[in-house]
Write a protein that holds these residues in place. Structure first.
Motif, mmCIF file in Angstrom:
data_model
loop_
_atom_site.group_PDB
_atom_site.id
_atom_site.type_symbol
_atom_site.label_atom_id
_atom_site.label_comp_id
_atom_site.label_asym_id
_atom_site.label_seq_id
_atom_site.Cartn_x
_atom_site.Cartn_y
_atom_site.Cartn_z
ATOM 1 N N GLU A 28 37.680 29.483 22.237
ATOM 2 C CA GLU A 28 38.218 28.672 23.329
ATOM 3 C C GLU A 28 37.505 29.007 24.636
ATOM 4 O O GLU A 28 37.327 30.164 24.991
ATOM 5 N N ALA A 29 37.077 27.965 25.362
ATOM 6 C CA ALA A 29 36.339 28.173 26.604
ATOM 7 C C ALA A 29 37.236 28.832 27.641
ATOM 8 O O ALA A 29 38.423 28.510 27.744
ATOM 9 N N PRO A 30 36.684 29.741 28.433
ATOM 10 C CA PRO A 30 37.503 30.385 29.465
ATOM 11 C C PRO A 30 37.769 29.437 30.621
ATOM 12 O O PRO A 30 37.101 28.415 30.788
ATOM 13 N N ALA A 31 38.740 29.779 31.425
ATOM 14 C CA ALA A 31 38.940 29.122 32.719
ATOM 15 C C ALA A 31 38.106 29.868 33.746
ATOM 16 O O ALA A 31 37.892 31.074 33.639
ATOM 17 N N MET A 32 37.591 29.131 34.736
ATOM 18 C CA MET A 32 36.781 29.728 35.781
ATOM 19 C C MET A 32 37.573 29.672 37.085
ATOM 20 O O MET A 32 38.011 28.599 37.510
ATOM 21 N N LEU A 33 37.763 30.812 37.713
ATOM 22 C CA LEU A 33 38.571 30.897 38.928
ATOM 23 C C LEU A 33 37.762 31.521 40.057
ATOM 24 O O LEU A 33 37.282 32.659 39.937
ATOM 25 N N SER A 34 37.597 30.770 41.147
ATOM 26 C CA SER A 34 37.027 31.310 42.376
ATOM 27 C C SER A 34 38.158 31.490 43.392
ATOM 28 O O SER A 34 39.222 30.866 43.269
ATOM 29 N N VAL A 35 37.893 32.317 44.389
ATOM 30 C CA VAL A 35 38.917 32.618 45.389
ATOM 31 C C VAL A 35 38.301 32.494 46.774
ATOM 32 O O VAL A 35 37.238 33.074 47.049
ATOM 33 N N LEU A 36 38.970 31.731 47.647
ATOM 34 C CA LEU A 36 38.543 31.574 49.048
ATOM 35 C C LEU A 36 39.583 32.214 49.956
ATOM 36 O O LEU A 36 40.787 31.963 49.821
ATOM 37 N N HIS A 37 39.115 33.025 50.897
ATOM 38 C CA HIS A 37 39.996 33.657 51.878
ATOM 39 C C HIS A 37 39.957 32.817 53.152
ATOM 40 O O HIS A 37 38.948 32.790 53.851
ATOM 41 N N GLY A 38 41.068 32.137 53.453
ATOM 42 C CA GLY A 38 41.123 31.269 54.618
ATOM 43 C C GLY A 38 42.218 31.640 55.608
ATOM 44 O O GLY A 38 42.744 30.769 56.298
ATOM 45 N N VAL A 39 42.546 32.931 55.686
ATOM 46 C CA VAL A 39 43.537 33.409 56.662
ATOM 47 C C VAL A 39 42.787 34.208 57.728
ATOM 48 O O VAL A 39 42.222 35.273 57.431
ATOM 49 N N PRO A 40 42.755 33.727 58.966
ATOM 50 C CA PRO A 40 41.978 34.424 60.002
ATOM 51 C C PRO A 40 42.501 35.835 60.285
ATOM 52 O O PRO A 40 43.690 36.123 60.141
ATOM 53 N N ASP A 41 41.575 36.687 60.677
ATOM 54 C CA ASP A 41 41.903 38.017 61.216
ATOM 55 C C ASP A 41 42.671 38.894 60.240
ATOM 56 O O ASP A 41 43.482 39.734 60.665
ATOM 57 N N LEU A 94 34.056 33.562 49.988
ATOM 58 C CA LEU A 94 34.300 32.840 48.741
ATOM 59 C C LEU A 94 33.778 33.708 47.610
ATOM 60 O O LEU A 94 32.598 34.060 47.587
ATOM 61 N N ALA A 95 34.634 34.092 46.696
ATOM 62 C CA ALA A 95 34.248 34.979 45.600
ATOM 63 C C ALA A 95 34.480 34.289 44.269
ATOM 64 O O ALA A 95 35.331 33.418 44.134
ATOM 65 N N GLY A 96 33.713 34.703 43.276
ATOM 66 C CA GLY A 96 33.918 34.190 41.935
ATOM 67 C C GLY A 96 32.616 33.721 41.314
ATOM 68 O O GLY A 96 31.553 33.831 41.913
ATOM 69 N N PRO A 97 32.753 33.209 40.099
ATOM 70 C CA PRO A 97 34.040 32.975 39.447
ATOM 71 C C PRO A 97 34.530 34.191 38.668
ATOM 72 O O PRO A 97 33.739 35.026 38.244
ATOM 73 N N LEU A 98 35.835 34.244 38.489
ATOM 74 C CA LEU A 98 36.429 35.151 37.529
ATOM 75 C C LEU A 98 36.556 34.373 36.225
ATOM 76 O O LEU A 98 37.132 33.290 36.205
ATOM 77 N N GLU A 99 36.009 34.892 35.163
ATOM 78 C CA GLU A 99 36.049 34.216 33.865
ATOM 79 C C GLU A 99 37.267 34.737 33.109
ATOM 80 O O GLU A 99 37.304 35.898 32.711
ATOM 81 N N LEU A 100 38.262 33.883 32.942
ATOM 82 C CA LEU A 100 39.552 34.320 32.418
ATOM 83 C C LEU A 100 39.967 33.480 31.211
ATOM 84 O O LEU A 100 39.795 32.253 31.220
ATOM 85 N N PRO A 101 40.527 34.091 30.184
ATOM 86 C CA PRO A 101 41.113 33.305 29.105
ATOM 87 C C PRO A 101 42.234 32.429 29.648
ATOM 88 O O PRO A 101 42.896 32.781 30.631
ATOM 89 N N ALA A 102 42.434 31.272 29.034
ATOM 90 C CA ALA A 102 43.515 30.381 29.473
ATOM 91 C C ALA A 102 44.839 31.135 29.437
ATOM 92 O O ALA A 102 45.089 31.967 28.560
ATOM 93 N N GLY A 103 45.688 30.840 30.412
ATOM 94 C CA GLY A 103 46.984 31.507 30.484
ATOM 95 C C GLY A 103 47.504 31.484 31.902
ATOM 96 O O GLY A 103 46.936 30.834 32.783
ATOM 97 N N THR A 104 48.586 32.193 32.127
ATOM 98 C CA THR A 104 49.195 32.276 33.451
ATOM 99 C C THR A 104 48.953 33.663 34.026
ATOM 100 O O THR A 104 49.197 34.676 33.365
ATOM 101 N N TYR A 105 48.454 33.692 35.262
ATOM 102 C CA TYR A 105 48.091 34.944 35.912
ATOM 103 C C TYR A 105 48.884 35.111 37.200
ATOM 104 O O TYR A 105 49.083 34.149 37.962
#
Length: 278
Positions: free
Chosen positions: A27-40, A61-72
């Motif tokens: 099963e293909a992983p999910a790809m998750l990137s993360v953006l930090h948009g809170v100043p200071d 902007l970081a990523g991607p995190l390669e994660l198996p499908a699921g809830t994190y």
């Protein structure tokens, strides 16, 4: 005895068919990137209580995190926190599906409160010569219009919504203005819309604090060419299409099975004819 032999032939053909079909990829992983948009606010990001991003700065902007499908469970803490027990944002549960491409954004609500939003990045193919422009409003600001060359192309976009346009590839002079106006509060900035790519523009920060800013993420590989592989900035990769060779092998195996069935039918007719002569 002959019928038993015929049944064996058919069963053997079925086994051969199964052998010709290539094993399906895991099963293909999910790809998750993360953006930090809170100043200071420099933060740490925990996924399922594990420190995943350390000293994450506003605008990163970081990523991607390669994660198996699921809830994190994702929690965002102060950068000097010992663990995820006292998060500044969250914890929030992110449901990730196999083969999908996501960006989780830590940002401010319109009222200026820290929050997090999970966006699904559109990796659908674009027409030849076109790219996709996605605009996401994650700033502490009222609804806005997005202007291209001074003309509103996206109107009344509110936090935390997004809007998408497929455009001819090229450079767009984009700016952000309060809804119903043309006086920019952010920009203009030149945004490159590349062919076969989803250029995602985030308006983040705070209007009242005068620190509005843009962040840009690019997800590529969406050409109409069927050989294209969806991918993206910082190694973003979406699901490859199934192996095209699988259809060829299945067709060959099916032909063998049909041929075996035809041989079996002929043998059965000959056996019946022989019994009638007796």
């Amino acid at each position: 005895m002959k019928r038993t032999a015929i049944a064996g032939v058919i069963a053997g053909a079925a086994v051969a068919l199964a052998g010709f079909a290539p094993a399906q990829a895991s099963e293909a992983p999910a790809m998750l990137s993360v953006l930090h948009g809170v100043p200071d606010l420099t933060v740490d990001v925990y996924v399922n209580d594990d420190l995943t991003l350390d000293d994450f700065a506003p605008g990163d902007l970081a990523g991607p995190l390669e994660l198996p499908a699921g809830t994190y469970s994702v929690a965002i803490t102060a950068s000097d926190a010992a663990d995820a027990s006292s998060p500044a944002i969250g914890p929030v549960d992110l449901a990730l599906e196999s083969g999908m491409n996501y960006t989780a954004v830590a940002h401010l609500t319109e009222a200026g409160e820290p929050t997090a939003t999970l966006f699904t990045n559109d990796t659908a193919q674009t027409a030849a010569g076109e790219g996709r422009l996605t605009v996401r409003h994650v700033a502490a600001a009222p609804a806005v219009d997005v202007l291209a060359g001074g003309t509103a192309v996206i109107t009344n976009l509110a936090n935390p919504d997004e809007a998408k346009l497929d455009l001819a590839a090229g450079t767009v002079s984009a700016s952000v203005a309060a809804a119903g106006t043309t006086d920019p509060v952010l920009g203009p900035a030149d945004v490159e819309v590349a062919e076969g790519a989803n250029t995602i523009v985030y308006a983040w920060g705070s209007l009242d604090d005068d620190n509005l800013a843009l962040a840009i993420q690019t997800v590529t590989g969406m050409h109409s060419n069927p050989d294209g592989v969806p991918a993206g900035s910082a190694g973003l990769v979406a699901t490859n299409a199934p192996d095209a060779g699988a259809g060829v092998w299945l067709a060959a195996g099916a032909t063998m099975l049909l041929g075996a069935a035809a041989v079996a039918a002929v043998l059965m007719r000959r056996s019946a004819a022989a019994r009638q002569k007796e």
